[in-house]
Design an enzyme around this catalytic site. Structure first.
Site, PDB file in Angstrom:
ATOM      1  N   GLN A 156      -8.876   9.842  -4.114  1.00 30.32           N
ATOM      2  CA  GLN A 156      -7.390   9.046  -4.656  1.00 30.32           C
ATOM      3  C   GLN A 156      -7.572   7.802  -3.958  1.00 30.32           C
ATOM      4  O   GLN A 156      -7.841   7.716  -2.783  1.00 30.32           O
ATOM      5  CB  GLN A 156      -6.321   9.835  -4.154  1.00 30.32           C
ATOM      6  CG  GLN A 156      -5.070   9.185  -4.232  1.00 30.32           C
ATOM      7  CD  GLN A 156      -4.437   8.507  -3.047  1.00 30.32           C
ATOM      8  OE1 GLN A 156      -4.817   9.214  -1.836  1.00 30.32           O
ATOM      9  NE2 GLN A 156      -4.111   7.077  -3.106  1.00 30.32           N
ATOM     10  N   TYR A 169      -6.038   3.953  -2.893  1.00 30.75           N
ATOM     11  CA  TYR A 169      -4.727   3.119  -2.561  1.00 30.75           C
ATOM     12  C   TYR A 169      -5.486   1.763  -2.646  1.00 30.75           C
ATOM     13  O   TYR A 169      -6.574   1.672  -2.117  1.00 30.75           O
ATOM     14  CB  TYR A 169      -4.049   3.361  -1.270  1.00 30.75           C
ATOM     15  CG  TYR A 169      -3.103   4.327  -1.240  1.00 30.75           C
ATOM     16  CD1 TYR A 169      -2.367   4.527  -2.245  1.00 30.75           C
ATOM     17  CD2 TYR A 169      -2.949   5.137  -0.324  1.00 30.75           C
ATOM     18  CE1 TYR A 169      -1.121   5.516  -2.262  1.00 30.75           C
ATOM     19  CE2 TYR A 169      -1.734   5.925   0.034  1.00 30.75           C
ATOM     20  CZ  TYR A 169      -0.838   6.219  -1.358  1.00 30.75           C
ATOM     21  OH  TYR A 169       0.141   7.111  -1.142  1.00 30.75           O
ATOM     22  N   LYS A 217      -1.592   9.028 -10.786  1.00 32.12           N
ATOM     23  CA  LYS A 217      -0.714  10.037 -10.011  1.00 32.12           C
ATOM     24  C   LYS A 217       0.596   9.240  -9.791  1.00 32.12           C
ATOM     25  O   LYS A 217       0.683   8.069  -9.651  1.00 32.12           O
ATOM     26  CB  LYS A 217      -1.569  10.249  -8.836  1.00 32.12           C
ATOM     27  CG  LYS A 217      -0.676  10.985  -7.541  1.00 32.12           C
ATOM     28  CD  LYS A 217      -1.344  11.631  -6.612  1.00 32.12           C
ATOM     29  CE  LYS A 217      -0.663  12.396  -5.473  1.00 32.12           C
ATOM     30  NZ  LYS A 217       0.375  11.714  -4.809  1.00 32.12           N
ATOM     31  N   HIS A 256       5.754  12.206  -5.232  1.00 34.44           N
ATOM     32  CA  HIS A 256       5.099  12.018  -3.696  1.00 34.44           C
ATOM     33  C   HIS A 256       5.672  12.977  -2.798  1.00 34.44           C
ATOM     34  O   HIS A 256       5.952  12.806  -1.747  1.00 34.44           O
ATOM     35  CB  HIS A 256       5.271  10.697  -3.441  1.00 34.44           C
ATOM     36  CG  HIS A 256       4.079  10.189  -2.687  1.00 34.44           C
ATOM     37  ND1 HIS A 256       3.088   9.386  -3.075  1.00 34.44           N
ATOM     38  CD2 HIS A 256       4.028  10.291  -1.363  1.00 34.44           C
ATOM     39  CE1 HIS A 256       2.292   9.021  -2.267  1.00 34.44           C
ATOM     40  NE2 HIS A 256       2.901   9.641  -1.076  1.00 34.44           N
ATOM     41  N   ARG A 263       8.579  11.786  -0.636  1.00 32.11           N
ATOM     42  CA  ARG A 263       8.378  10.774   0.357  1.00 32.11           C
ATOM     43  C   ARG A 263       8.635   9.295  -0.056  1.00 32.11           C
ATOM     44  O   ARG A 263       8.409   8.518   0.968  1.00 32.11           O
ATOM     45  CB  ARG A 263       6.940  11.158   0.884  1.00 32.11           C
ATOM     46  CG  ARG A 263       6.850  12.457   1.592  1.00 32.11           C
ATOM     47  CD  ARG A 263       5.463  12.883   1.791  1.00 32.11           C
ATOM     48  NE  ARG A 263       4.770  12.194   2.909  1.00 32.11           N
ATOM     49  CZ  ARG A 263       4.726  12.522   4.040  1.00 32.11           C
ATOM     50  NH1 ARG A 263       5.469  13.572   4.480  1.00 32.11           N
ATOM     51  NH2 ARG A 263       4.116  11.949   5.030  1.00 32.11           N
TER      52      ARG A 263
END
Ligand SMILES: Cc1cc2nc3c(=O)[nH]c(=O)nc-3n(C[C@H](O)[C@H](O)[C@H](O)COP(=O)(O)O)c2cc1C
Length: 423
Positions: free
Chosen positions: A161, A163, A290, A314, A317
């Protein structure tokens, strides 16, 4: 009759695990003892709360704002009813194909950054669980072990994943993606749902910071929770193992403060659709977007070249006003279910929850807090225990509702009172 005294209960508990024969849930092996100590996720949560320093438990358990998003996930999942069908007896098959690969169960480990706070060296434990239980494990950009180290543990079970770090035309992001490719990660997951750092009041109240700032309060918490502290002293892993190499350091290794500062400055947890297309162009394997909650965003993801979308808020969050992810799953499935693979996370605490999400159209279901809570509650073997728990409970739920495979689960009658379609 109490659970303990119910002989049928004692006999059935292991049936679904092996899929064959009946056997009492007794014995003195560590596994048998764990099954009796932690028969549900609630037992693990209780143990995690007891064994973890407050800042560590709150970091995992907490959400943004007043924790309404997480509560909404739970309330929505709890409200879903499945009507069982009887007379369908046979072996339960939980197998699923995801992006050209066969998995024994449709359950995966969601990416959790900074996971070393939950339990020291968590990433390696999660990768080990993925390898042993045959689950996909999505490691995150901010994991506590590097992509390469984790690929060495769980091979092709590894997904990555990203970022984004947009500076210099995404120089660092592109390097991370290339490293994931070389290491053999099968799926690139682009998380779009954290465009800003959300406010997490429990972390603020606890003074949680990376790196840790020593204080008398922190010292007391560490002394009172020796299992966590011992594990931390033993592991000594850097918290952002993927990132250190990008940080300039005059004399070799950058310290943790410099790495944390780099992450703080450079990382952006949201991507534009143009950026999604750019990563699509350089990534040769399957791509998942996602954090999808709106059917139009799901369509945009597929139009940008995604092979899958992961419906998620998430775990509550990021926005306290976000819908429960399960409530919009049917709308997303209807919008893109015939064009891509729909995956789900947010709020999963049992195999029955997994069955609910699968019945509503998800092809596989991921858990973030579940696996971390396993580690925090039961130590190094806790994530494997969670994998076993979820798998066993899913098998039981399928057999109980007369769905011997995943297609049959989707044909069951379901009442989902809070389901809605965003427009
Ligand atoms: C401690 C923690 C850290 C997380 N870090 C990330 C992350 O780095 N990247 C990401 O895409 N999602 C992250 N998430 C979200 C999870 O991937 C997942 O969406 C969420 O945990 C699902 O909800 P659940 O915890 O109720 O299963 C994190 C979640 C937790 C609990």
């Amino acid at each position: 009759m109490s659970r303990r005294a119910d002989p049928l209960h004692a006999l059935t508990w292991r049936t679904t695990r092996s899929g064959a024969g009946w056997g009492p849930a007794s014995g003195r092996t560590p596994e048998a003892l764990r099954r009796r100590r932690f028969p549900t996720m609630t037992d693990l949560e209780r143990a995690a709360r007891r064994r973890s320093p407050r800042f560590a438990f709150d970091f995992v358990d907490g959400g943004t704002g007043d924790d309404r998003g997480g509560a909404r996930n739970r309330a929505a999942l709890d409200g879903i009813e499945i009507v069982p069908r009887y007379g369908r007896i046979g072996t339960v098959d939980t197998g699923v194909e995801l992006f050209g690969r066969r998995y024994e169960v449709p359950i995966g480990i969601a990416p959790t950054g900074n996971d070393g706070v939950a339990w020291p060296d968590a990433s390696r434990r999660l990768a080990g669980t993925a390898a042993a239980a045959g689950l996909p494990y999505v490691t995150g950009t901010l994991a506590s072990a590097s992509i390469e180290d984790l690929a060495a543990i769980c091979g092709e079970r590894l997904w990555f994943q990203l970022y984004g770090m947009p500076r210099d035309e995404h120089r660092v992001s592109i390097d991370l993606v290339r490293r994931a490719e070389v290491a053999g990660a099968q799926v690139l997951v682009l998380a779009l749902d954290a465009p800003v750092r959300s406010k997490r009041p429990r972390d603020l109240r606890n003074g949680l910071s990376v790196p840790f700032r020593p204080s008398p309060r922190l010292g007391v918490q560490l002394a009172l929770h020796p299992a966590w502290t011992r594990a931390a002293l033993r592991s000594r892993v850097p918290l952002f193992a993927n990132i250190a190499r990008y940080v300039d350091a005059p004399d070799g290794e950058p310290d943790l403060g410099a790495v944390a500062g780099f992450v703080q400055r450079e990382l952006r947890g949201g991507l534009s659709w143009d950026e999604v297309r750019r990563f699509r162009a350089i990534w040769p394997r399957s791509l998942v977007v996602k954090g999808i909650l709106h059917p139009d965003d799901a369509r945009a993801a597929v139009d940008a070249g995604a092979d899958g979308v992961l419906v998620s808020n998430h775990g509550g969050r990021q926005s306290d006003a976000a819908p429960a992810a399960i409530d919009v799953l049917p709308a997303v499935t209807e919008a893109v279910g015939d064009r891509c693979t729909v995956l789900f996370d947010s709020g999963i605490r049992s195999g029955l929850d997994v069955a609910r999400a699968l019945a509503l159209g998800a092809r596989a279901v991921f858990s973030g807090r579940g696996f971390l809570t396993g580690l925090a509650g039961a130590g190094d073997v806790g994530a494997a225990h969670v994998a076993e728990l979820l798998t066993e409970e899913l098998r039981t739920a399928m057999a109980q509702h007369g769905a011997l495979d995943l297609a049959a689960l989707r044909r069951l009658a379901i009442r989902h009172p809070t389901s809605w379609s965003p427009r």
